[in-house]
Design an enzyme around this catalytic site. Sequence first.
Site, short mmCIF file in Angstrom:
data_model
loop_
_atom_site.label_atom_id
_atom_site.label_comp_id
_atom_site.label_asym_id
_atom_site.label_seq_id
_atom_site.Cartn_x
_atom_site.Cartn_y
_atom_site.Cartn_z
N ASP A 162 0.82 -1.21 0.00
CA ASP A 162 0.00 0.00 0.00
C ASP A 162 0.86 1.27 0.00
OD1 ASP A 162 -2.30 1.62 0.32
OD2 ASP A 162 -2.10 1.56 2.51
N ASN A 406 6.65 -7.61 6.51
CA ASN A 406 5.44 -6.93 6.96
C ASN A 406 4.21 -7.63 6.42
OD1 ASN A 406 3.96 -4.47 8.08
ND2 ASN A 406 3.23 -4.53 5.96
N GLU A 407 3.34 -8.02 7.33
CA GLU A 407 2.04 -8.60 7.00
C GLU A 407 2.08 -9.68 5.93
OE1 GLU A 407 -0.96 -5.67 6.25
OE2 GLU A 407 -1.05 -5.12 8.36
N ASN A 460 -0.21 -5.45 13.59
CA ASN A 460 -0.89 -4.35 12.90
C ASN A 460 -2.39 -4.60 13.06
OD1 ASN A 460 1.61 -3.62 12.04
ND2 ASN A 460 1.30 -4.12 9.89
N TYR A 462 -6.44 -3.03 12.97
CA TYR A 462 -7.32 -1.95 12.51
C TYR A 462 -8.74 -2.11 13.06
CZ TYR A 462 -3.46 -0.22 9.85
OH TYR A 462 -2.24 0.32 9.54
N TYR A 466 -10.96 -0.97 9.57
CA TYR A 466 -11.33 -1.96 8.54
C TYR A 466 -12.35 -2.96 9.09
CZ TYR A 466 -7.33 -0.36 5.75
OH TYR A 466 -6.45 0.40 5.01
N GLU A 499 1.14 -1.11 14.02
CA GLU A 499 0.23 -0.28 13.21
C GLU A 499 -1.13 -0.27 13.89
OE1 GLU A 499 -0.20 -1.07 8.98
OE2 GLU A 499 1.95 -1.45 8.75
N TRP A 544 0.05 3.95 12.92
CA TRP A 544 0.20 4.04 11.47
C TRP A 544 -0.47 5.30 11.00
CZ3 TRP A 544 3.48 1.85 8.45
CH2 TRP A 544 3.28 1.85 7.06
N LYS A 563 -3.69 7.97 6.86
CA LYS A 563 -3.64 7.58 8.27
C LYS A 563 -2.59 8.35 9.04
CE LYS A 563 -5.59 2.99 7.58
NZ LYS A 563 -5.47 2.91 6.09
#
Length: 592
Positions: A162, A406-407, A460, A462, A466, A499, A544, A563
């Site tokens: 992203d 990452n992720e 991370n 959300y 999300y 995040e 984040w 963000k």
Amino acid sequence: MLALRDSLSRNSKCLDGVWDFKVDTDNSGVEERWFDKPLTDTRSMPVPASYNDITTEIEVHDHVGLVWYEREAIAPRFGDDRLLIRFGSVTHEAQVYINGKEVAYHKGGYLPFEADITDLVKDGEPFRVTVAVDNRLGWQSIPPGYITQDEAGNDQQKYWHDFYNYAGIHRSVHLYTRPEVHVSDVTIVTDIDGSAGVVKYDVVAEGAKNVSVRVLDAERNEVAAGEGASGELRVENAKLWAPGEGNLYTLEITADDDVYPQRFGIRTVEIKDNQFLINGKPFYFRGYGRHEDNLIRGKGHDNVMMVHDFEVMKWQGANSFRTSHYPYAEEVMDYADEQGFVVIDETPAVGLNMGIGGGIFGAQGFVTFSEDTANKETQEVHANEIRDLIARDKNHPCVVIWSIANEPETNTDASREYFEPLAKVARDADPTRPVGYVNVMLSTPDVEKITDFFDVIMLNRYYGWYFQTGHLGDAEAGLRRELDEWIKRYPGKPIIFTEYGPDTMPGLKDYFRRPWSEEFQEDNIGMFHKVFDDYPEVVGEQMWNFADFQTTPGTMRVGGNKKGMFTRDRLPKSNAYKVRDRWLAMKEKQGN
Ligand code: BDP
């Protein structure tokens, strides 16, 4: 790879400036040997910078494939020494030619490389430097991507991360001289013994007959010295490197005629009973995931922006950041050392998760780990990124954790197979620092399969954005439930939130404090903070993102990702003041 340093035996010359530039519209320049002669029909391009936002032409901005950079340089006097050309980074692939002869090929957009050009140039004579830069990402690159064609037959680059695929010569270019027999590597590991610092060093200087070292303090006083390529030294009454205290020493290495000054800090890092200890004291991370992203420059390193960003972070009371999602410029790592900032250092392995492609990042329908997608070869490229990152950054006291991805997808057996050897690669390269990876919300503890390979849990999350969008009660309940589960399954491992936070349109105000408003950012982040305060196992909060940043266009992105705690031009959203109050109070209490 050693950093560029001037010394009695090493001199450097910077080649930054305005270079000639040309887009290779049909990517035929290598076959047509454009490097044989000076480029024609060029335009100006600053170095370092991403080329994408410099011109106003979409053909430059969106080009998929090769672009060419060129300039003339004058060789400095190098006599019997070697002359090298060194690039801080070129994103993502570079072929370098000197007077038309290829001297370097480098894949991987965020780490330095160099080439010996001694035999191709003469003292004081001009020569031509040509660089072919390729921005294409494939299944065997880190980060991964793939290319499709649109209806008109134009290439389209797709990827799962992203942030915008900025490209170009992103960091400084130098010529430098060094003796033929030279220091090519050094590893420094420190320990604390009462008030003394213990400094173990290991120098590589092939062919050197005499190797000696001295430790210099900040005023260049010699505080310890030794003979031989490896050994252990004691620095009495050591000034420790610590969060907020950038105390540094220099190990000055002499190997025959070469002198190399390696900076380091005396400090320890350790994980014990859920706590993250620096110099034996519990440390709590306050800060952000960041990006190398800025107006016009894109990912080009810029000292103005670097110093300003650190000022802004200090204003807010931050003490740390993660180099999401790739290694940052060497200048940033040096500056973090000096400023006493604590860094989670990340490889460029981002987007290794086709499960979250979907609508956000514009691609879907792939299996992450398979022979046709991320495969053995990808894994080897990934392993090399880990090795090269550690080789570059191992002597930075600011680095306290290696984040190897990452992720990524981590809820399948294939992911376990993929990551087990990579965790080992990191540990073999550096047995002294904790190793981790950053976990995505799809990999909750009940389905996640690789945390046992690592020392820390980095999440991370959300909640409220999300998931349970705008419903902070449910979000908080979900977050608490998940945290309880992590703690139950992995007792002893500290948890860092790497995040969290919602997209926030600067200036959007709302009495009802709904998503996208500045009020909602305060509430959502405030909810996370309230939860963190209830869990001693949570040892860090890196929201984040530090600032808004550019992404590919998408229905969930408004001129990029919003963000940021700060806007893209580094102005505070209202939440920034709230978090500042919290972090300054924590700083006061923790003393760092
Ligand atoms: C996570 C990624 C990060 C994204 C962020 C977001 O790690 O790169 O920018 O979410 O969606 O998936 O804002």
